[in-house]
Design a protein around this motif. Structure first.
Motif, PDB file in Angstrom:
ATOM      1  N   LEU A   1      34.139  98.132  99.737  1.00 28.33           N
ATOM      2  CA  LEU A   1      34.455  99.584  99.914  1.00 28.33           C
ATOM      3  C   LEU A   1      34.918  99.761 101.309  1.00 28.33           C
ATOM      4  N   ARG A   2      34.307  98.950 102.356  1.00 28.76           N
ATOM      5  CA  ARG A   2      34.844  98.786 103.505  1.00 28.76           C
ATOM      6  C   ARG A   2      36.448  98.251 103.636  1.00 28.76           C
TER       7      ARG A   2
ATOM      8  N   ARG B   1      36.608 106.687 103.723  1.00 25.57           N
ATOM      9  CA  ARG B   1      35.765 107.557 102.627  1.00 25.57           C
ATOM     10  C   ARG B   1      34.774 108.313 103.327  1.00 25.57           C
TER      11      ARG B   1
ATOM     12  N   ARG C   1      31.079 108.800 104.028  1.00 23.27           N
ATOM     13  CA  ARG C   1      29.736 108.158 103.946  1.00 23.27           C
ATOM     14  C   ARG C   1      28.560 108.893 104.620  1.00 23.27           C
TER      15      ARG C   1
ATOM     16  N   LYS D   1      27.604 105.121 108.844  1.00 19.98           N
ATOM     17  CA  LYS D   1      28.612 103.945 108.906  1.00 19.98           C
ATOM     18  C   LYS D   1      27.910 102.680 109.625  1.00 19.98           C
TER      19      LYS D   1
ATOM     20  N   PHE E   1      29.214 110.229  93.947  1.00 21.23           N
ATOM     21  CA  PHE E   1      29.761 110.594  95.408  1.00 21.23           C
ATOM     22  C   PHE E   1      29.733 112.099  95.663  1.00 21.23           C
TER      23      PHE E   1
ATOM     24  N   LEU F   1      28.465 113.358  98.807  1.00 19.22           N
ATOM     25  CA  LEU F   1      29.047 112.883 100.116  1.00 19.22           C
ATOM     26  C   LEU F   1      30.430 113.875 100.316  1.00 19.22           C
TER      27      LEU F   1
END
Length: 138
Positions: free
Chosen positions: A59-60, A66, A68, A71, A133, A136
Motif C-alpha cells: 500500500l505504501r 491514500r 490513513r 502514517k 475503508f 477513512l
C-alpha cells in the motif's frame, strides 16, 4: 450488496451467521490438546502478520497518498527493512511447527482462499467491497 451469510441481525446489528459458523468451528477444536491449539493459533497469527507486513509495503508503494488513520514516519525503504526481521521470524515459526499443524494450516488457508474466490466470482463482490475503508474516507 453483501452475501446472505454476511448479513447482520436487524435487531442487534451482529453478523449472526458468522457468529454461528465461528461457534461451530470452535466446538470442532474444543477437544484438542492445549498445546495443539496454541501452536495452531500461533501458526495462523504468523500467516496473518506476514500478510499485514506485505500489505503495508504494497500500500505504501501503490497508494502513497491514500488517507490513513496514521502514517509511519519512515521512508518506504526503511519500512521494507523494518518488516524483514519480524517477517523472517514468522516464516521460521511456520516452518518449525509439527506436521499436523502444517496440514491443518494448509487446509484453513485453502478454505479461506476458496471462500474469497467464491465471494469475488459467484457472489459478484468486488475487491474493494471486501475492504473496510469507509471510516477513512469520511
Amino acid at each position: 450488496p453483501c452475501p446472505r451469510f454476511a448479513t447482520t441481525s436487524v435487531r442487534y446489528g451482529t453478523p449472526h451467521v458468522a457468529i454461528l459458523a465461528n461457534a461451530v468451528a470452535m466446538m470442532c477444536v474444543l477437544f484438542l490438546p492445549f498445546a495443539a491449539l496454541a501452536e495452531g493459533e500461533m501458526w495462523f497469527y504468523s500467516v496473518s502478520t506476514i500478510m499485514k507486513f506485505a500489505a503495508l509495503c504494497q500500500l505504501r508503494r501503490m497508494e502513497p497518498d491514500r488517507p490513513r488513520p496514521y502514517k509511519i514516519p519512515m521512508t518506504d525503504m526503511a519500512v521494507n527493512y523494518y518488516c524483514i526481521i519480524p517477517t523472517g521470524l514468522c516464516v521460521v515459526m511456520l516452518v518449525v511447527v509439527k506436521m499436523d499443524t502444517l496440514i491443518i494450516g494448509a487446509i484453513g488457508l485453502t478454505i479461506a482462499t476458496v471462500a474469497y474466490w467464491i465471494s469475488l466470482r459467484v457472489v459478484g463482490l468486488s475487491k474493494g467491497s471486501l475492504i473496510a475503508f469507509d471510516v477513512l474516507d469520511t
